[in-house]
Scaffold this motif. Sequence first.
Motif, short mmCIF file in Angstrom:
data_model
loop_
_atom_site.label_atom_id
_atom_site.label_comp_id
_atom_site.label_asym_id
_atom_site.label_seq_id
_atom_site.Cartn_x
_atom_site.Cartn_y
_atom_site.Cartn_z
N ASN A 117 0.94 -1.34 -0.07
CA ASN A 117 0.10 0.01 0.00
C ASN A 117 0.86 1.27 -0.01
O ASN A 117 2.05 1.18 -0.07
N GLU A 118 0.27 2.53 -0.09
CA GLU A 118 1.10 3.65 -0.25
C GLU A 118 2.04 3.73 1.04
O GLU A 118 3.16 4.13 0.89
N GLU A 119 1.58 3.52 2.40
CA GLU A 119 2.53 3.66 3.57
C GLU A 119 3.73 2.66 3.48
O GLU A 119 5.08 2.80 3.63
N GLN A 120 3.49 1.42 2.86
CA GLN A 120 4.52 0.38 2.64
C GLN A 120 5.27 0.94 1.75
O GLN A 120 6.69 0.66 1.47
N ILE A 121 5.14 1.52 0.47
CA ILE A 121 5.71 1.95 -0.58
C ILE A 121 6.81 2.81 -0.06
O ILE A 121 8.14 3.00 -0.22
N GLN A 122 6.17 3.95 1.04
CA GLN A 122 7.19 4.87 1.61
C GLN A 122 8.05 4.32 2.51
O GLN A 122 9.16 4.68 2.20
N LEU A 123 7.60 3.32 3.35
CA LEU A 123 8.67 2.80 4.08
C LEU A 123 9.63 2.12 3.56
O LEU A 123 10.79 2.17 4.04
N ALA A 124 9.34 1.36 2.66
CA ALA A 124 10.53 0.60 2.01
C ALA A 124 11.20 1.27 0.88
O ALA A 124 12.48 0.97 0.89
N SER A 125 11.16 2.46 0.64
CA SER A 125 11.80 3.25 -0.31
C SER A 125 13.18 3.51 0.47
O SER A 125 14.03 3.69 -0.49
N THR A 126 13.25 3.80 1.63
CA THR A 126 14.62 4.18 2.20
C THR A 126 15.57 2.95 1.95
O THR A 126 16.70 2.92 1.39
N SER A 127 14.89 1.86 2.49
CA SER A 127 15.85 0.70 2.31
C SER A 127 16.47 0.35 0.70
O SER A 127 17.39 0.10 0.27
N ASP A 128 15.32 0.49 -0.08
CA ASP A 128 15.49 0.09 -1.44
C ASP A 128 16.30 1.10 -2.22
O ASP A 128 17.55 0.53 -2.88
N ILE A 129 16.33 2.43 -1.73
CA ILE A 129 17.60 3.47 -2.17
C ILE A 129 18.77 2.96 -1.78
O ILE A 129 19.92 2.84 -2.48
#
Length: 202
Positions: free
Chosen positions: A66-78
Amino acid sequence: MKNILLINSSLNGEQGNSTILAKELLSTLEAKSKVNIIERDLAKQALPHLSQQEMLAWMTPINERNEEQIQLASTSDILVEELQASDMIIIGMPMYNFGIPSSFKVWIDRIARAGITFKYTEQGPVGLLEGKKAIIVAARGGMYVGTPKDTQSQYLKDILAFIGISDVEFIYAEGLSMPTKVASLQQASVDIAALANKLLAV
């Protein structure tokens, strides 16, 4: 062209001994070869401690987040993408209370991800980031290399090997809170120049 990821975590920022020495190595390499550089200062760009919600976001398939999870995961992904794209990682490593900076541990918690930077097999965990080199530029107030109080060196070797980076070298500048400071920094610069020449000869 080599891709170099520079990671610093000194609370003293640009004035930190580990930062100064790590950038000295980077500048030496940059002056003699074509490199693409990504810099990440973990003291300036402070990451929050890892939460259960963020870890669960990683474990959720991308198309199901969901949108919150996308935002939360983005830091690690980067952070993982920066590491995956690098050929060499230079880490400026101060010692605080006999350990690594907490900001660096937070970085580790976000780049050590099952199925992405390592995987579990019947023989145990296997790192997935092979073919990279890491250089640790360690600055310490006291003298700890080769003693039980050097909790950094083996830990850093272990965690980097865990994600597949087994080619690790250290530059040490010790005794920086002692009368040996000037001589130690001079020797570190000599060691940096020698290592840079070795790397450029490859």
